[in-house]
Enzyme design. Structure first.
Site, PDB file in Angstrom:
ATOM      1  N   VAL A   1     -20.021 -26.479  10.639  1.00 19.74           N
ATOM      2  CA  VAL A   1     -20.221 -25.058  10.351  1.00 19.74           C
ATOM      3  C   VAL A   1     -19.052 -24.560   9.509  1.00 19.74           C
ATOM      4  O   VAL A   1     -17.884 -24.690   9.905  1.00 19.74           O
ATOM      5  CB  VAL A   1     -20.344 -24.243  11.650  1.00 19.74           C
ATOM      6  CG1 VAL A   1     -20.403 -22.741  11.352  1.00 19.74           C
ATOM      7  CG2 VAL A   1     -21.587 -24.665  12.427  1.00 19.74           C
TER       8      VAL A   1
ATOM      9  N   GLY B   1     -15.818 -33.288  24.029  1.00 19.35           N
ATOM     10  CA  GLY B   1     -14.719 -33.937  24.735  1.00 19.35           C
ATOM     11  C   GLY B   1     -15.152 -34.839  25.866  1.00 19.35           C
ATOM     12  O   GLY B   1     -14.366 -35.676  26.323  1.00 19.35           O
TER      13      GLY B   1
ATOM     14  N   GLU C   1     -23.438 -29.797  15.707  1.00 12.83           N
ATOM     15  CA  GLU C   1     -22.271 -30.609  16.091  1.00 12.83           C
ATOM     16  C   GLU C   1     -21.727 -31.321  14.869  1.00 12.83           C
ATOM     17  O   GLU C   1     -22.462 -31.997  14.144  1.00 12.83           O
ATOM     18  CB  GLU C   1     -22.679 -31.620  17.165  1.00 12.83           C
ATOM     19  CG  GLU C   1     -21.650 -32.703  17.464  1.00 12.83           C
ATOM     20  CD  GLU C   1     -20.302 -32.157  17.889  1.00 12.83           C
ATOM     21  OE1 GLU C   1     -19.293 -32.557  17.278  1.00 12.83           O
ATOM     22  OE2 GLU C   1     -20.259 -31.328  18.817  1.00 12.83           O
TER      23      GLU C   1
ATOM     24  N   GLY D   1     -13.111 -23.785  25.710  1.00 17.74           N
ATOM     25  CA  GLY D   1     -11.723 -23.668  26.141  1.00 17.74           C
ATOM     26  C   GLY D   1     -10.961 -22.550  25.485  1.00 17.74           C
ATOM     27  O   GLY D   1      -9.938 -22.094  26.018  1.00 17.74           O
TER      28      GLY D   1
ATOM     29  N   HIS E   1      -5.170 -30.950  26.252  1.00 16.48           N
ATOM     30  CA  HIS E   1      -5.908 -29.804  26.779  1.00 16.48           C
ATOM     31  C   HIS E   1      -5.456 -28.529  26.080  1.00 16.48           C
ATOM     32  O   HIS E   1      -4.698 -27.732  26.623  1.00 16.48           O
ATOM     33  CB  HIS E   1      -5.694 -29.703  28.292  1.00 16.48           C
ATOM     34  CG  HIS E   1      -6.111 -30.937  29.033  1.00 16.48           C
ATOM     35  ND1 HIS E   1      -5.308 -31.553  29.976  1.00 16.48           N
ATOM     36  CD2 HIS E   1      -7.231 -31.688  28.940  1.00 16.48           C
ATOM     37  CE1 HIS E   1      -5.925 -32.625  30.439  1.00 16.48           C
ATOM     38  NE2 HIS E   1      -7.093 -32.731  29.823  1.00 16.48           N
TER      39      HIS E   1
ATOM     40  N   GLY F   1     -18.768 -26.247  27.166  1.00 17.17           N
ATOM     41  CA  GLY F   1     -19.349 -24.920  27.065  1.00 17.17           C
ATOM     42  C   GLY F   1     -20.666 -24.919  26.320  1.00 17.17           C
ATOM     43  O   GLY F   1     -21.658 -24.313  26.758  1.00 17.17           O
TER      44      GLY F   1
ATOM     45  N   ALA G   1     -11.085 -38.169  30.298  1.00 10.25           N
ATOM     46  CA  ALA G   1     -10.817 -39.128  31.368  1.00 10.25           C
ATOM     47  C   ALA G   1     -11.696 -38.894  32.592  1.00 10.25           C
ATOM     48  O   ALA G   1     -11.367 -39.338  33.678  1.00 10.25           O
ATOM     49  CB  ALA G   1      -9.337 -39.064  31.767  1.00 10.25           C
TER      50      ALA G   1
END
Length: 553
Positions: free
Chosen positions: A236, A95, A44, A511, A478, A25, A100
């Site tokens: 953050v 991720g 990050e 997500g 996930h 995202g 994978a």
């Protein structure tokens, strides 16, 4: 700034947009917003990796595991809640560094889930954005090679009577000629050079070859070329809404015990894309502290695990003719039933660390004491065999992991609790079915795979479960939801444009916004949702066509 009018860059702010996190995202947001003329800063928590920086195997824990307080700045995060153990990513590219590279699109049930099905006709609206996401991520619609593992999976599907559901996976990999480096084959030379996949199997440890289509090979590389600033190794710790509009975003050095070097930047808008764990943690803490006072009380609800299990099969010794560790991480899948999806997963030779999570498979529907009793009974019945099966020596070359996912409507509700003086996330069973402690379908699939390994390799093999599952805690790779898309703040945390209800210049684009279990790897869906959300942003300084959030809603 009002919701209706996007102003040109304001010198009273350090940035137009601060993006927290650089996964699927956040990377999409970085590229699309800098293309629209915004000053963009990406923060990050993890480190930046060049291809050569990744661990050679996952035994190199400092480069593989994420435990910054212990000096480990790798790609693999592991979190634990009372009801699930979570595997997630870390680093610039999120991720994509350790996933994978498997890019399925969900079935129709995902798009019509009651949580969001009435808000939009999502399947048709997202269709062009899935197309864009596939192009940007370099999706090969069908893994191009067939080897022993692919034959084993096809055979297991046949044995289970579901051979019509077997398929080779869509993957984001530059295959080319193995080991040959070429100039960017995806973006007309604007992206980085790429090297053809060597089938080393270590996609999830970090691709040292340069074949994996991580976000540093597409979205982030292009965003930086256009002027986006990426700050690695900054965590953050606060996002505070300012009375005058905009936000103060405070960061500190990741993993610092002392000399945390805190600093604050002011931004007109903020995009939260720190992964479901990171985004939820920030929102929960900021709501509790009053920094983001209007966040919906629905925060934490409909947290999803993709209804997953990680089981598999392992042989007592390496079946040399099978080369189980050769190939990309995931290559095939089949459906055990209409809501249960099974994929093979592999690590490359030498990457045996995650085998420590595996153990004897025990019936998950038994009480804990009986599960432990069954485990010990099976271990004592054939101790030498179990020692061989449980050995980490050449574990990745002896077995196949079964990643099992479901579209089942189950969820957790996350909230904060105090532990050792700190606020941490905890979980409770949520809406729908209870989040499963085990999946009988996963056990059946693993047993079928084990039989086929034994048949193909001519060596004893057995289905395997996981230690967390023995303790009633499933594994998921996930972790989704908790700040989901909704028609109102009573039902979720963000609106259909991913704006946080009550804080419309704050956005959740990862997500955490996904409202239902997709039953497949969610990376492509997160990318498509982010592409759609960014498509509605105006160019910097132009009129904002998105409707205002209604007062009090």
């Amino acid at each position: 700034m009002t919701e209706r009018q996007a102003t040109a860059s304001d010198p009273g702010f350090d940035d137009d947009v601060v993006i927290v996190g650089s996964g699927f995202g956040g990377s999409v947001a970085a590229l699309r917003l800098v293309e629209k003329g915004y000053r963009v800063r990406v923060i990050e928590a993890g480190r930046r990796f060049e291809d050569r920086d990744f661990a050679k195997t996952n035994w190199d824990v400092r480069r593989y595991l994420w435990a910054p307080l212990l000096g480990c700045f790798g790609v693999q995060r592991i979190h634990r809640l009372p009801h699930v153990m979570i595997l997630a990513g870390a680093g610039v590219g999120g991720g994509s560094l350790n996933y994978a590279n498997t890019l399925y699109q969900p079935g129709a049930a995902f798009f019509t889930d009651p949580q969001w099905g009435a808000v939009r006709e999502w399947e048709s609206e997202l269709a062009p954005h899935y197309t864009t996401a596939k192009r940007m991520l370099g999706v090969v619609e069908q893994y191009p090679h067939i080897g022993p593992v692919e034959r084993i999976m096809a055979g297991a599907a046949e044995d289970l009577g579901v051979s019509d559901t077997f398929r080779r996976a869509p993957v984001g990999v530059w295959f080319g000629r193995p080991g040959e480096t070429v100039s960017d084959p995806f973006f007309g030379g604007e992206g980085p050079d790429r090297t053809g996949c060597t089938m080393c199997g270590n996609c999830m440890v970090g691709c040292r070859v340069g074949a994996k289509n991580t976000l540093m090979k597409n979205y982030l590389a292009l965003a930086e070329r256009r002027g986006a600033v990426i700050e690695p190794l900054r965590t953050v710790v606060e996002v505070r809404a300012l009375d005058s509009g905009g936000f103060a975003v405070t960061t500190q050095r990741s993993g610092a015990w002392v000399r945390r070097a805190r600093r604050t930047v002011r931004a007109r808008q903020v995009v939260l894309a720190a992964g479901t764990w990171g985004t939820q943690q920030l929102l929960h803490r900021m709501k509790a502290s009053g920094a983001l006072p209007h966040v919906s009380s629905a925060l934490g609800r409909l947290t999803r695990t993709n209804s997953e299990a990680l089981d598999g099969a392992v042989a007592t010794r390496v079946p040399e003719s099978l080369e189980l560790a050769r190939g990309v991480a995931i290559t095939t899948s089949f459906h055990v039933d209409d809501r249960t999806h099974v994929e093979n997963v592999r690590y490359g030779p030498g990457s045996n660390l995650m085998g420590a999570l595996a153990t004897i498979m025990v019936p998950g529907d038994l009480p804990f004491v009986r599960r432990v009793a069954v485990l010990f009974r099976r271990a004592l019945r054939a101790p030498l065999r179990q020692l061989r099966l449980g050995s980490l020596r050449r574990w990745s070359e002896r077995g196949i992991i079964a990643l099992v996912m479901q579209t089942a409507d189950n969820s957790l509700t996350l909230s904060l609790r105090r532990r050792f003086g700190r606020q941490v996330l905890t979980s409770a069973q949520g809406h729908g079915e209870p989040n499963p402690r085990h999946l009988p379908q996963a056990h059946r699939a693993s047993e079928a795979i084990a039989r086929r390994v034994q048949l193909e390799g001519g060596v004893p093999a057995e289905a395997r479960g996981s230690w967390p599952e023995v303790f009633g805690i499933p594994l998921t790779a996930h972790f989704l939801g908790g700040a989901v898309i909704s028609a109102s703040p009573a039902d979720g945390v963000v609106d259909e444009y991913h704006r946080v209800w009550g804080h419309p210049d704050l956005h959740v684009v990862d997500g955490a916004a996904v409202p239902a279990n997709p039953g497949v790897n969610p990376s492509l869906t997160i990318t498509a949702l982010a592409e759609r959300a960014m498509s509605y942003w105006p160019r910097n300084g132009e009129h904002d066509e998105r409707p205002e959030q209604r007062p009090g809603v």
